[in-house]
Design a protein around this motif. Structure first.
Motif, short mmCIF file in Angstrom:
data_model
loop_
_atom_site.label_atom_id
_atom_site.label_comp_id
_atom_site.label_asym_id
_atom_site.label_seq_id
_atom_site.Cartn_x
_atom_site.Cartn_y
_atom_site.Cartn_z
N ILE A 73 22.49 -8.96 -30.03
CA ILE A 73 23.14 -9.30 -28.78
C ILE A 73 22.42 -10.26 -28.74
CG2 ILE A 73 25.08 -9.73 -27.09
CD1 ILE A 73 25.52 -6.13 -27.52
N ASN A 74 23.35 -11.82 -28.76
CA ASN A 74 22.91 -13.34 -28.26
C ASN A 74 22.35 -13.37 -27.47
OD1 ASN A 74 21.97 -13.74 -31.78
ND2 ASN A 74 24.16 -13.31 -31.25
N GLN A 75 21.71 -13.38 -26.15
CA GLN A 75 22.13 -13.24 -24.94
C GLN A 75 21.82 -14.34 -24.00
OE1 GLN A 75 20.75 -8.61 -24.77
NE2 GLN A 75 21.92 -8.51 -22.99
N VAL A 76 21.88 -15.08 -23.63
CA VAL A 76 21.61 -16.41 -23.12
C VAL A 76 21.44 -16.38 -21.12
CG1 VAL A 76 22.11 -18.96 -22.21
CG2 VAL A 76 22.78 -17.37 -24.55
N GLN A 77 20.35 -16.87 -20.62
CA GLN A 77 20.21 -16.88 -18.95
C GLN A 77 20.48 -18.47 -18.71
OE1 GLN A 77 17.64 -14.13 -17.78
NE2 GLN A 77 17.07 -15.12 -15.84
N VAL A 78 21.26 -18.31 -17.67
CA VAL A 78 21.80 -19.71 -16.98
C VAL A 78 20.18 -19.66 -16.15
CG1 VAL A 78 22.91 -20.19 -14.65
CG2 VAL A 78 23.71 -19.09 -16.41
N ASN A 79 20.20 -20.78 -16.35
CA ASN A 79 18.48 -21.65 -15.90
C ASN A 79 19.72 -23.00 -14.92
OD1 ASN A 79 16.22 -23.14 -15.10
ND2 ASN A 79 15.52 -22.92 -17.33
N PRO A 80 20.22 -23.09 -13.82
CA PRO A 80 20.62 -23.93 -12.88
C PRO A 80 19.57 -25.60 -13.14
CG PRO A 80 20.77 -22.12 -11.70
CD PRO A 80 19.93 -22.02 -12.63
N LYS A 81 17.74 -25.49 -12.78
CA LYS A 81 16.92 -26.75 -13.51
C LYS A 81 17.02 -26.87 -14.49
CE LYS A 81 13.74 -24.00 -9.82
NZ LYS A 81 12.53 -23.04 -10.07
N ALA A 82 17.81 -26.39 -15.77
CA ALA A 82 17.74 -26.63 -16.55
C ALA A 82 18.83 -27.62 -16.96
CB ALA A 82 17.32 -26.42 -17.81
N GLU A 83 19.82 -27.46 -16.68
CA GLU A 83 21.89 -27.91 -16.02
C GLU A 83 22.08 -26.73 -16.96
OE1 GLU A 83 21.64 -31.82 -16.44
OE2 GLU A 83 20.61 -32.51 -14.64
N LEU A 84 21.26 -25.52 -17.14
CA LEU A 84 22.00 -24.47 -17.64
C LEU A 84 23.00 -23.91 -17.51
CD1 LEU A 84 22.25 -23.32 -20.85
CD2 LEU A 84 20.83 -22.01 -20.83
N THR A 85 24.00 -24.42 -16.72
CA THR A 85 25.12 -23.30 -15.66
C THR A 85 25.61 -21.97 -16.80
OG1 THR A 85 26.22 -24.60 -15.87
CG2 THR A 85 24.91 -25.36 -13.79
N PHE A 86 26.82 -21.59 -15.93
CA PHE A 86 27.55 -20.65 -16.70
C PHE A 86 29.02 -21.56 -17.75
CE2 PHE A 86 26.81 -17.08 -14.19
CZ PHE A 86 26.31 -15.95 -14.59
#
Length: 564
Positions: free
Chosen positions: A362-375
């Motif tokens: 399963i490909n799992q992505v972790q949210v990272n607000p500092k890198a502007e990767l939000t939900f």
């Protein structure tokens, strides 16, 4: 592994009992040459067998009795025969005498072929040794119970003595304090004991003069230890170093992560610190990476609930929501559903904050607000990755909810969580967020509200007739003869009356009738009454069934469904 006779090699025993294959044994023996570990330790760490498997194999092959150590009470004159450090070194536990003359000592061992341990204990106690098989984890848990408090207090005392040898360096030498052996030992044993007690969280509370350590076991906080408050700066700094946090920063809240192996099982520990009046409050959340991905049958779903759950999961597209407060088992249900759907023919992508357990395939992505990767931003990218199934850790705002609805309408199965009290109120919550009712009616396939209730200890629960008020709460007639059970307290459940938890579910499958009500912006009450008429059990009804069959108590039922 110390061998007794050639024919009693552990690898051969496990092979003969069918726990491992020839190829697994060969590769394990090769790896063992490099790591210099004992074969059993290597096999458990590699996840090939469990410690229970090894114990059962030894029991069958050697004819040595297997002992269940949970709740065992050892007489003082037996446990005091050998020091805790020696028992820990060999991972053994004396549990009693085999004869009236007290010349033969019964010894629980994780490795009954360990001749060095047998000889050492025999010499120290001047007794013949009668081995019994158990697991390392169970032996350590009992050793914690008998020696853990003394070991922790002696480490604290040792640290205090070391610290005050030189008063001047008490504050300036925080780095030395942190790496000093007693502090390392205190933090390590705190986490190990929590794991063996089945705790989900460790709380360190700074009070006026003391540092209080509490464990959350089966959802309830229990005080385990009190230290002098002077230990807090060093313990806090040690935990921050392990969690990759800033040890100099004490005025701001911080978050970190620790990965630690306890009894050959890897644990993922999330750490949170918060400045409070007397010092920092620290909470550590423990997660066994393997426990989140369990078999569907272990969730505690009843037969009819399992059929509904399977039917909802068989939808090729739509949204499945799992709702409930923090710590109600939502993540476990979602991970179980994903493991069930996981196959090489589907592309499953998750977006989480944080990734709680890794699932192969399963490909799992972790949210990272500092890198502007939000939900929301992660979801937009995921939709270009040709997914079949998308898991969203949590729907927190309109933007995330809107993309989830769009994804489900365009042919994807979306599973996510939401913090609401019941299945029906989830729908009105999404409408309040701004999702159009007709889109919601079109996209939702099911909502599961869940809670966890503590299970009564089967050894000490007490039966009594239900009162009139309790009969009414359980939906029974005044004239019905109803027996309910109350918690007792015994060594098996550490005197709490409860052991373990079970899921209570409210599964609402979205039928054509419900779709019409949702599209017409029906109220929570109308949605709930329609779902009940179509066979849905509310949380209160599901919990009442567990009270009637003696699984849990009235007080536990009221704890999760007091609003009904």
């Amino acid at each position: 592994m110390v061998l007794k006779k050639k024919k009693f090699r552990l690898g051969d025993i496990l092979l003969q009992q069918g726990y491992i294959s020839n190829s697994q044994l060969s590769s394990a023996l090769e790896a063992q040459q490099k790591t210099k570990q004992r074969l059993g330790d290597y096999l458990i760490e590699a996840g090939i067998v469990s410690d229970k498997d090894i114990a059962q194999a030894l029991h069958i092959q050697l004819g040595i009795e297997y002992v269940e150590l949970r709740g065992v009470v050892i007489p003082d004159d037996v446990i005091s025969l050998v020091s805790g450090s020696v028992l820990r070194k060999h991972n053994v536990l004396p549990i009693g005498f085999d004869d009236e003359a007290r010349t033969t000592l019964i010894l629980a061992m994780s490795d009954p072929l360990d001749m060095v341990a047998l000889d050492d204990i025999s010499i120290i106690t001047n007794c013949f040794i009668e081995p019994r098989v158990s697991t390392a984890r169970e032996i350590n848990a009992v050793l914690d119970r008998y020696f853990g408090t003394d070991e922790a207090l002696s480490a604290a005392e040792k640290y205090t003595k070391e610290k005050f040898k030189d008063q001047e360096q008490a504050e300036s030498q925080i780095d030395e304090d942190v790496s000093s052996a007693p502090i390392v030992q205190i933090v390590r044993s705190m986490i190990e004991q929590a794991v063996r007690c089945r705790a989900s969280d460790i709380h360190l509370d700074a009070m006026e003069k003391q540092l209080r350590v509490r464990y959350r076991i089966d959802g309830v906080l229990i005080e385990k230890m009190l230290y002098d408050l002077s230990l807090l700066p060093a313990i806090s700094a040690r935990i921050k170093i392990l969690g990759g946090m800033d040890i100099a920063e004490k005025r701001k809240p911080q978050d970190g992560r620790i990965t630690l192996t306890v009894d050959r099982v890897e644990y993922d520990i999330r750490v949170s610190t918060l400045p409070s009046y007397y010092g920092e409050k620290i909470v550590m959340r423990l997660a066994d990476k393997s426990s989140l991905t369990r078999a569907k049958s272990e969730l505690g779903l009843r037969e009819e609930e399992m059929a509904r759950f399977d039917h909802i999961l068989s939808n090729p597209n739509g949204i499945l929501l799992v709702t409930g407060p923090t710590g109600s088992g939502k993540s476990t249900t979602l991970y179980t559903a994903l493991s069930e759907l996981n196959s090489e023919s589907v592309n499953i992508i998750t977006v989480e904050d944080p990734v709680e357990a890794s699932i192969p395939g399963i490909n799992q992505v972790q949210v990272n607000p500092k890198a502007e990767l939000t939900f929301a931003s992660a979801l937009r990218s995921i939709l270009r990755q040709d997914p079949d199934i998308i898991m969203i850790g949590e729907i927190r705002d309109y933007e995330t909810a809107s993309i989830a609805v769009q994804a489900s309408v365009t042919g994807h199965l979306v599973v996510s969580t939401l913090h609401t009290n019941s299945a029906a109120s989830t729908i009105t919550r999404l409408m309040d967020m701004g999702i159009e009712s007709y889109l919601l009616a079109d996209s939702l396939v099911g909502v599961i509200a869940q809670r966890l209730v503590r299970k009564l200890c089967p050894k000490c629960k007490k039966a009594r007739p239900a009162t009139l008020q309790e009969k009414r709460m359980l939906g029974k007639e005044r004239s019905d003869d109803i027996t309910v059970y109350e918690p007792g307290g015994c060594p098996m459940c550490a005197e709490t009356g409860y052991f373990g938890r079970i899921g209570v579910y409210e599964i609402m499958e979205i039928t054509p009738d419900l779709k019409r009500i949702i599209a017409a912006k029906g109220s929570t009450g109308v949605i709930q009454s329609t779902a009940i008429s179509e066979g849905m059990n509310t949380l209160h009804m599901s919990a009442a069934k567990y009270v009637l069959d003696g699984t849990t108590s009235i007080s536990e039922m009221l704890r999760i469904s007091f609003d009904e």
